[in-house]
Design a protein around this motif. Structure first.
Motif, PDB file in Angstrom:
ATOM      1  N   HIS A   1       0.947  -1.089   0.066  1.00 45.50           N
ATOM      2  CA  HIS A   1       0.011  -0.058   0.035  1.00 45.50           C
ATOM      3  C   HIS A   1       0.975   1.234   0.001  1.00 45.50           C
ATOM      4  O   HIS A   1       1.633   1.451   1.114  1.00 45.50           O
ATOM      5  N   ALA A   2       1.158   1.831  -1.166  1.00 49.58           N
ATOM      6  CA  ALA A   2       2.219   2.801  -1.300  1.00 49.58           C
ATOM      7  C   ALA A   2       2.103   3.729  -0.108  1.00 49.58           C
ATOM      8  O   ALA A   2       3.235   4.322   0.452  1.00 49.58           O
ATOM      9  N   ASP A   3       1.039   4.408   0.000  1.00 55.90           N
ATOM     10  CA  ASP A   3       0.931   5.432   0.953  1.00 55.90           C
ATOM     11  C   ASP A   3       1.302   4.970   2.295  1.00 55.90           C
ATOM     12  O   ASP A   3       1.927   5.820   3.041  1.00 55.90           O
ATOM     13  N   PHE A   4       0.810   3.879   2.662  1.00 65.43           N
ATOM     14  CA  PHE A   4       1.048   3.399   4.180  1.00 65.43           C
ATOM     15  C   PHE A   4       2.636   3.042   4.012  1.00 65.43           C
ATOM     16  O   PHE A   4       3.369   3.416   5.184  1.00 65.43           O
ATOM     17  N   HIS A   5       3.345   2.577   3.042  1.00 63.26           N
ATOM     18  CA  HIS A   5       4.616   2.261   3.315  1.00 63.26           C
ATOM     19  C   HIS A   5       5.634   3.532   3.321  1.00 63.26           C
ATOM     20  O   HIS A   5       6.477   3.659   3.862  1.00 63.26           O
ATOM     21  N   ASP A   6       5.178   4.665   2.640  1.00 61.77           N
ATOM     22  CA  ASP A   6       5.581   5.906   2.495  1.00 61.77           C
ATOM     23  C   ASP A   6       5.673   6.604   3.775  1.00 61.77           C
ATOM     24  O   ASP A   6       6.705   7.009   4.509  1.00 61.77           O
TER      25      ASP A   6
ATOM     26  N   GLY B   1       9.310   5.624   4.629  1.00 58.10           N
ATOM     27  CA  GLY B   1       9.543   6.655   3.661  1.00 58.10           C
ATOM     28  C   GLY B   1       9.689   6.152   2.334  1.00 58.10           C
ATOM     29  O   GLY B   1      10.274   7.198   1.473  1.00 58.10           O
ATOM     30  N   HIS B   2       9.298   5.049   1.984  1.00 57.94           N
ATOM     31  CA  HIS B   2       9.366   4.948   0.476  1.00 57.94           C
ATOM     32  C   HIS B   2       8.424   3.685   0.343  1.00 57.94           C
ATOM     33  O   HIS B   2       8.033   3.250   1.259  1.00 57.94           O
ATOM     34  N   ASN B   3       8.195   3.196  -1.062  1.00 54.45           N
ATOM     35  CA  ASN B   3       7.470   2.221  -1.511  1.00 54.45           C
ATOM     36  C   ASN B   3       7.951   1.308  -2.347  1.00 54.45           C
ATOM     37  O   ASN B   3       8.783   1.802  -3.237  1.00 54.45           O
ATOM     38  N   GLN B   4       7.780   0.041  -2.469  1.00 59.91           N
ATOM     39  CA  GLN B   4       8.538  -0.752  -3.391  1.00 59.91           C
ATOM     40  C   GLN B   4       8.334  -0.682  -4.892  1.00 59.91           C
ATOM     41  O   GLN B   4       9.332  -0.389  -5.884  1.00 59.91           O
ATOM     42  N   ALA B   5       6.994  -0.137  -5.325  1.00 56.37           N
ATOM     43  CA  ALA B   5       6.820   0.409  -6.736  1.00 56.37           C
ATOM     44  C   ALA B   5       7.282   1.673  -6.865  1.00 56.37           C
ATOM     45  O   ALA B   5       8.026   1.696  -8.141  1.00 56.37           O
ATOM     46  N   GLY B   6       7.352   2.607  -5.873  1.00 59.42           N
ATOM     47  CA  GLY B   6       8.089   3.848  -6.296  1.00 59.42           C
ATOM     48  C   GLY B   6       9.552   3.438  -6.509  1.00 59.42           C
ATOM     49  O   GLY B   6      10.356   4.176  -7.478  1.00 59.42           O
ATOM     50  N   LEU B   7      10.299   2.935  -5.696  1.00 57.71           N
ATOM     51  CA  LEU B   7      11.785   2.301  -5.803  1.00 57.71           C
ATOM     52  C   LEU B   7      11.883   1.651  -7.183  1.00 57.71           C
ATOM     53  O   LEU B   7      13.049   1.990  -7.660  1.00 57.71           O
ATOM     54  N   THR B   8      11.186   0.866  -7.412  1.00 59.68           N
ATOM     55  CA  THR B   8      11.342   0.101  -8.751  1.00 59.68           C
ATOM     56  C   THR B   8      11.246   1.136  -9.835  1.00 59.68           C
ATOM     57  O   THR B   8      12.178   0.999 -10.546  1.00 59.68           O
ATOM     58  N   ALA B   9      10.225   2.027  -9.914  1.00 57.87           N
ATOM     59  CA  ALA B   9      10.436   3.076 -11.081  1.00 57.87           C
ATOM     60  C   ALA B   9      11.606   3.779 -11.041  1.00 57.87           C
ATOM     61  O   ALA B   9      11.969   3.708 -12.332  1.00 57.87           O
ATOM     62  N   GLU B  10      12.028   4.260 -10.049  1.00 54.72           N
ATOM     63  CA  GLU B  10      13.114   4.778  -9.810  1.00 54.72           C
ATOM     64  C   GLU B  10      14.433   4.228 -10.533  1.00 54.72           C
ATOM     65  O   GLU B  10      15.022   4.748 -11.139  1.00 54.72           O
ATOM     66  N   ALA B  11      14.576   2.763  -9.952  1.00 55.18           N
ATOM     67  CA  ALA B  11      15.631   1.876 -10.575  1.00 55.18           C
ATOM     68  C   ALA B  11      15.539   1.930 -12.015  1.00 55.18           C
ATOM     69  O   ALA B  11      16.752   1.766 -12.659  1.00 55.18           O
ATOM     70  N   TYR B  12      14.419   2.037 -12.785  1.00 59.27           N
ATOM     71  CA  TYR B  12      14.405   2.004 -14.321  1.00 59.27           C
ATOM     72  C   TYR B  12      14.491   3.346 -14.968  1.00 59.27           C
ATOM     73  O   TYR B  12      15.194   3.428 -15.889  1.00 59.27           O
ATOM     74  N   VAL B  13      13.694   4.274 -14.303  1.00 59.97           N
ATOM     75  CA  VAL B  13      13.792   5.691 -15.039  1.00 59.97           C
ATOM     76  C   VAL B  13      15.020   6.460 -14.736  1.00 59.97           C
ATOM     77  O   VAL B  13      15.523   6.950 -15.515  1.00 59.97           O
ATOM     78  N   HIS B  14      15.377   6.270 -13.405  1.00 62.08           N
ATOM     79  CA  HIS B  14      16.731   7.150 -12.969  1.00 62.08           C
ATOM     80  C   HIS B  14      17.699   6.045 -12.156  1.00 62.08           C
ATOM     81  O   HIS B  14      17.815   6.388 -10.905  1.00 62.08           O
ATOM     82  N   PRO B  15      18.380   5.250 -13.130  1.00 66.36           N
ATOM     83  CA  PRO B  15      19.153   4.209 -12.443  1.00 66.36           C
ATOM     84  C   PRO B  15      20.189   4.901 -11.782  1.00 66.36           C
ATOM     85  O   PRO B  15      20.654   4.611 -10.594  1.00 66.36           O
ATOM     86  N   GLU B  16      20.867   5.961 -12.262  1.00 64.22           N
ATOM     87  CA  GLU B  16      21.925   6.529 -11.465  1.00 64.22           C
ATOM     88  C   GLU B  16      21.714   7.116 -10.095  1.00 64.22           C
ATOM     89  O   GLU B  16      22.374   6.969  -9.205  1.00 64.22           O
TER      90      GLU B  16
END
Length: 419
Positions: free
Chosen positions: A294-299, A303-318
């Motif tokens: 649950h993104a808002d709950f994990h945030d 302080g973050h959530n697995q879906a958001g972290l996954t998006a960041e890994a692919y869109v902004h890997p550096e």
């Protein structure tokens, strides 16, 4: 990225249930989504994709045809929206030439027998096991193994579907026959049975996100579970573990070995691990989001959530590598996820909104999912699928969290009025 540049596009294969969190995660980074629906009809066992979130829904299962249609979007990645979509997501990512785990180990990341055998070949601690299409052969292995209990399960499913803890050969035979006579939660017939040695110890969830072969542990949760006389486990609560101390580093180190053995280099993974007297040992792992996400709950609690972290890994890997690689989460406040069990049986006549409101009004209750509607059949809980409520709870103090959980546990069966 300049404003004139086209938006990056991510592809989600079968974005059911937790896969629905990918839209907000990628949108926050300025990316659009395209959906691949691998079956002609939607699967009914999981919350459906929200097609309004997608630029397009591409229906089909022919890989070459899908690749040609997806290539037009110049995608940056292909992610699996649920367990059964992992092989297709791996293969499409490989064919499109985007960052991907590839297909060489896809079977090992999906087939529970091959998963454990791959760990064994890599020298990673794992359970003893055997598989067969013949229930009698499975029962014979358990008898020869001569160390009950053993665990019997389908080769490919999710959500504790079909899993039994068996105390003798007769129970093994019955469990194996039941698996062969049923379909898994993805609507596919079970054709093989897996039996494994029973791992004694406390079970944990370990959630990770990987980027170019480097991993971030984004959450560890302790399973609180009850073994029923039928041999099925009810998972009551997932309780967020404090990362300080020896437990989380030991689990992280072990899961790093598992991820390496299974060649997981990109995206999310959701592992279930039992800490035995010999050390952490894998139950199973799926290269997809935690089903309790649950993104808002994990945030709030992490302080973050697995879906958001996954998006960041692919869109902004550096950026991901700089901020998260080879690190572990911080626990911002106590948290738990509660899948409420029931002993009720009958047909739901109505939902008592006053009770729902009382539960939702508890200080720790961040979100509440009432799973059954009037007319639905309610049955005694035997697995995650048959729990009656899901509540995400978080509070600043453990005492508040515990008090609200205990109140919720008393109120849960009053939510439904039976016919």
């Amino acid at each position: 990225m300049h404003s004139a540049d086209p938006k990056p596009v991510a592809v989600v294969v079968d974005g059911y249930s937790a896969g629905n969190f990918y839209f907000a995660a990628f949108a926050r980074l300025g990316a659009d989504l395209v959906h691949v629906q691998s079956t002609p009809d939607l699967m009914t066992s999981m919350a459906p994709p929200n097609f309004a979130d997608y630029l397009a829904n591409v229906v089909g299962s022919d890989e070459q045809e899908l690749v040609e249609r997806l290539r037009a979007y110049s995608p940056v990645c292909v992610v699996a929206g649920q367990d059964g979509a992992v092989p297709m997501a791996d293969r499409l990512g490989e064919l499109l030439g985007v960052p991907s785990n590839g297909s060489a180990f896809s079977r090992a990341r999906r087939d529970k027998y091959e998963m454990i055998e791959t760990l064994r070949r890599a020298g990673v601690r794992c359970a003893q096991q055997f598989k067969s299409t013949d229930p009698a052969a499975v029962a014979a292995w358990a008898q020869e193994h001569d160390s009950y209990p053993v665990v019997v399960k389908p080769l490919s499913s999710a959500g504790s579907d079909g899993v039994r803890v068996c105390q003798n050969a007769d129970e093994v035979l019955a469990a194996a026959e039941n698996i062969l006579a049923s379909q898994n939660i993805f609507g596919l017939s079970n054709t093989e049975i897996l039996v494994q040695s029973y791992l004694r110890g406390t079970e944990y969830i370990v959630d990770t996100v990987s980027c170019d072969g480097r991993h971030y542990t984004c959450g560890v949760w302790e399973y609180e579970k009850t073994l029923l006389p039928s041999g099925r486990n009810i998972y009551n609560r997932d309780i967020l573990v404090d990362p300080d101390g020896e437990l989380v580093p030991a689990l992280t180190s072990y899961i790093d070995e598992v991820l390496k053995a299974l060649d997981v280099r990109w995206g999310p993974a959701h592992a279930e691990v039992i800490v035995t007297e010999d050390g952490p040992t894998l139950v199973e792992i799926g290269t997809r989001l935690n089903g309790h996400l649950h993104a808002d709950f994990h945030d709030r609690c992490l302080g973050h959530n697995q879906a958001g972290l996954t998006a960041e890994a692919y869109v902004h890997p550096e950026r991901f590598l700089e901020r998260y690689a080879d690190r572990t989460y911080r626990k911002l406040q106590p948290a738990a996820v509660y899948d409420a069990p029931t002993a009720l049986e009958g047909v739901v006549a109505s939902v008592d909104q006053s009770v729902v409101d009382e539960i939702a009004g508890l200080d720790s209750v961040f979100s509440l999912g009432v799973k059954l509607k009037p007319g639905a059949r309610i049955t005694p809980t035997v697995d995650l699928m048959t729990s009656i409520l899901r509540a995400h709870l978080t509070a600043e103090r453990d005492e508040q969290l515990t008090a609200d959980y205990e109140r919720l546990a008393k109120l849960k069966d009053q939510v439904y009025r039976l016919a």
